[in-house]
Design an enzyme around this catalytic site. Structure first.
Site: not given
Ligand code: GAR
Length: 193
Positions: A108, A110, A137, A146
């Site tokens: 994942n 985060h 991370s 997480d």
């Molecule tokens: C990213 O910033 C990722 O780190 C976050 O969602 C966004 C997705 O963007 N993930 C979380 O918050 C997970 N808890 P994307 O769809 O453009 O890759």
């Protein structure tokens, strides 16, 4: 034989794109499936444009029945013969049963410097705390949210005029470098297990 990598998304899928586009040449992995829990996720069209099979398992069809939802996700993963899962902006909490089934094979990303700021609103929380840096991370997924072992991190400086949005945008750029690099190393190590 390449490792088959399934990427799970909920939104725009910019991390999915950088992962998918990184899996060429001598990379040990290849994308086998992009699955979204939201039919309107913008990332689905980006996957289709790349010729990657897509699937939608709409969590709203399952109400509170997480097991039924995850049963469909599992069936899609098995249908795609996935070896490894990358969660890339996948905004559903997975049950311990599902996570345990994939433990050691599910990554994942985060948007914080774990163990700081698990959960949501990571950038706003970093700013409210007066932190000098935020970041992202990549970690192995374990049943606790997480919480799994961190495989890689990138630090991003916080400036005086940062908002949650401006910080998120800079961290996202860092995510796009970090996640493909960690996945590549993970696949290389995984193949030698
Ligand atoms: C990213 O910033 C990722 O780190 C976050 O969602 C966004 C997705 O963007 N993930 C979380 O918050 C997970 N808890 P994307 O769809 O453009 O890759």
């Amino acid at each position: 034989m390449s490792l088959r990598v399934a990427i799970l998304i909920s939104g725009g899928g910019s991390n999915m794109v950088t992962l998918a586009d990184s899996m060429t040449g001598d990379h040990p992995g290849r994308p086998c499936l992009v699955l979204s829990n939201r039919p309107e996720a913008g990332g689905l069209a980006k996957a289709e444009a790349r010729g990657i099979p897509t699937a939608v398992v709409d969590h709203r069809n399952y109400g509170k029945d997480r097991k039924a939802f995850e049963g469909e996700v599992q069936a899609a993963l098995e249908g795609a013969r996935a070896d490894v899962i990358c969660l890339a902006g996948f905004m559903r909490v997975l049950t311990a049963e599902f996570v345990t089934r994939w433990q050691g094979r599910m990554l994942n990303i985060h948007p914080s410097l774990l163990p700081k700021y698990k959960g949501l609103d990571t950038h706003a929380r970093a700013l409210a705390a007066g932190d000098a840096e935020g970041g992202c991370s990549v970690h192995l997924v374990t049943p606790e949210l997480d919480d799994g072992p961190v495989l890689g991190q990138t630090r991003v400086e916080i400036t005086a005029d940062d908002t949650p949005e401006s910080l998120a945008a800079r961290v996202l750029v860092a995510e796009h470098e970090l996640y493909p690099a960690v996945l590549r190393q993970f696949c290389m190590d995984f193949r030698h297990l």
